[in-house]
Design an enzyme around this catalytic site. Structure first.
Site, PDB file in Angstrom:
ATOM      1  N   ASP A  99      -2.561  -1.043   6.978  1.00  0.00           N
ATOM      2  CA  ASP A  99      -2.847   0.152   6.171  1.00  0.00           C
ATOM      3  C   ASP A  99      -1.838   1.279   6.396  1.00  0.00           C
ATOM      4  OD1 ASP A  99      -5.102  -1.306   5.468  1.00  0.00           O
ATOM      5  OD2 ASP A  99      -6.406  -0.279   6.885  1.00  0.00           O
ATOM      6  N   GLU A 123      -8.720   0.708  -4.511  1.00  0.00           N
ATOM      7  CA  GLU A 123      -8.838   1.516  -3.292  1.00  0.00           C
ATOM      8  C   GLU A 123      -7.482   2.080  -2.877  1.00  0.00           C
ATOM      9  OE1 GLU A 123     -10.587  -1.193  -0.532  1.00  0.00           O
ATOM     10  OE2 GLU A 123      -8.861  -2.522  -0.488  1.00  0.00           O
TER      11      GLU A 123
END
Length: 580
Positions: free
Chosen positions: A75, A251
């Site tokens: 991430d 997302e």
């Protein structure tokens, strides 16, 4: 009674107090001495990576490897201020939280610490390894000269939160809790001084159409209060690029401004085999947003699964202008082993982005990724030198003599300083009663697995005093899936054992009596899915214990979750298994 007698007897309380304090201090020192006697000392640790891909693709002078961070650094999010780049990553229940790296050129990176390094910021003491901190984003607001790191903390009742700093080298504020649900928040600061938060959320109540249906929301953000402004929330993407195709898990949104327009880039498809990156555009930060006709702009999901040097799951990207004026994107992806298992977790990759036209185009983002790339113009590859993070095949030699322990070493659910102590002989680990299977802080110092083929060797001095004492080395995917290769006691004998834990159930695969009057050398050797646990009593001749075992339980395929395998130097006074 004479005055002298009064003074004499008046001294006795102080005498008693002094004697009590001496006895207490002696008892405390003796208790600590006994505890330290059961504490292993690790005098050396050597990690050697040897993946075939790096031998097959040696670097030329103008090249560097991708991934730029090997092992579990998922991430990624990145920001630029002047000539400085800062990059952050998810850390879940690892301690400290949110590793932060610095670079001046996108190739050579130095870890400068962790964003969340205090108990007031990070509350993961009883969280599973894949809970805690998810998907941080880092942004810089030039209007108030402040950096912001915004994330979701699935622990401590915190939820979405933001921390701030004027200088990422000097630490971050305590969290400001944010009044919205969902995950993956990101900030956007417009040229007019206005601020916004975008994030993933569930559809409005009663409007969920299918499993994985999510939306992207935007809020106005108050810089004075570090809080979203009530009533300003708006859905700007419903489902994804084309809701008629039931897209899942839109997302990690980021907004960028270019050509006086607002580009919204998101991950779509979930952080697995269908992962991708998509992009939308609008004339207003609050929408409406129109998807690019060429979505997805990056994915590996359509490619031959039998291709060489496979990279999968690519997505969750963040775009930044490079030192050469061109654009680049950092993103996560995985490199599975020969059995398609993911033991290293999600790593940080980089690709150039061509944004000379209306839409950003990931260069070679829809074809098989190459293991090496051309460097930005004017950059010299210094990875592995002068404190820069190593890349490719490399060796890490650690004798624990440095004043400050390298940031690559982490704890789990609590500070590493709670159980480590530097001695003249090496690093001492004071055992907790919690063992490696506990959903609690554990006395294990971890480093990430960074290659599919590697060797990790440590030298340990340790004499267990009871059957509840154990110390050694571990491979740890999570609290329910791990291997322990450690020294313990049974009766009057000392044993080395190999323990496999799957779904919380432990099995002793092998054990042998050993002599621990001298240090023992413990070693893990992995070749893809095959792991071997070896030991030596002389440091030269290694013997195997337990044969070749599968790395299946060290993969996210079997263990689930979002992390990679961690290699740990481990001790416990709560051992619950015995040699056969």
């Amino acid at each position: 009674m004479k005055k002298s007698q009064i003074n004499y007897f008046g001294k006795w309380p102080m005498v008693f107090l002094s004697v009590f304090m001496m006895i207490y201090s002696f008892s405390a020192v003796e208790a600590q001495r006994r505890a330290n006697r059961n504490a292993p000392v690790f005098s050396e640790f050597v990690y050697q990576g040897d993946d075939q891909v790096y031998r097959d693709y040696p670097l030329e002078d103008d090249e560097f490897y991708s991934p730029i961070l090997q092992g579990c650094y998922p991430d990624p999010a990145i920001v630029k201020r002047g000539d400085d780049y800062f990059m952050v990553h998810s850390s879940f229940s690892m301690w400290p939280g949110v590793p932060i790296f610095h670079s001046n050129d996108l190739v050579n990176w130095t870890q400068i610490g962790h964003v969340l390094d205090r108990p007031s910021q990070l509350k993961v003491v009883d969280s599973g390894i894949s809970a805690g901190i998810f998907a941080p984003a880092i942004k810089y607001n030039e209007h108030n000269e402040t950096f912001y790191m915004i994330t979701t903390q699935f622990a401590g009742g915190i939820g979405n939160m933001v921390v701030t700093t004027k200088d990422p080298f000097k630490g971050w504020s305590d969290p400001y809790r944010l009044n919205f649900n969902g995950i993956d928040p990101s900030l956007f600061f417009d040229e007019d001084g206005k601020a916004y938060v975008v994030h993933n959320d569930a559809p409005d109540p009663g409007k969920e159409l299918y499993e994985g249906h999510r939306v992207i929301k935007i809020w106005d953000f108050c810089l004075e209060e570090n809080q979203v402004i009530e009533g300003t929330d708006k859905i700007i993407v419903d489902g994804g690029v084309d809701i008629t195709k039931n897209p899942i898990w839109i997302e990690m949104p980021h907004i960028y401004k270019k050509y006086d327009r607002y580009y919204l880039s998101c991950a779509e498809g979930g952080t697995g085999g269908w992962h991708s990156q998509v992009v939308f555009v609008s004339d207003n930060p609050r929408g409406p947003y129109t998807p690019a006709p060429g979505n997805p702009i990056m994915t590996q999901r359509y490619l031959n699964p039998n291709r060489a040097n496979r990279v999968e799951w690519a997505g969750h990207a963040d775009i930044v202008e490079g030192p050469d004026g061109e654009y680049y994107a950092v993103f996560l992806a995985i490199r599975p082993n020969e059995k398609n298992r993911v033991n290293m977790g999600r790593e940080t990759f980089i690709l150039p982005v061509d944004w000379s036209g209306e839409w950003p185009v990931f260069v070679n983002g829809l074809v098989p990724f190459e293991p090496k790339l051309k460097m930005p113009k004017g950059v010299v590859n210094r990875t592995g030198e002068d404190g820069f993070v190593p890349n490719g095949n490399f060796t890490i030699n650690e004798d624990f003599s440095a004043e400050n322990l390298d940031f690559r070493w982490i704890g789990m659910r609590g500070p590493r300083e709670a159980f480590i102590n530097r001695t003249r002989n090496g690093l001492q680990i004071t055992p907790f009663e919690n063992n490696i299977k506990a959903m609690a802080p554990v006395s294990s110092l971890f480093i990430r697995q960074m290659h599919n083929t590697f060797t990790a060797t440590t030298t340990m001095s340790y004499t267990p005093r009871s059957e509840s004492d154990l110390a050694g080395i571990v491979c740890y995917q999570n609290e329910g899936f791990n291997y322990v290769f450690g020294v313990t006691r049974k009766g009057n004998d000392t044993y080395l054992l190999l323990e496999r834990t799957e779904r919380g159930e432990s099995t002793i695969l092998a054990s042998t009596k050993i002599d621990v009057r001298n240090p023992i050398h413990l070693q893990i050797r992995a070749e893809g899915d095959n792991y071997r646990f070896n030991y030596s009593l002389d440091g030269t001749e290694f013997k195997n214990l337990g044969g070749t075992v599968s790395g299946d339980i060290l993969s996210t395929n079997v263990a689930g979750g979002f992390t990679g395998n961690l290699i740990g130097l481990y001790a416990t006074s709560g051992n619950d298994v015995q040699p056969e």
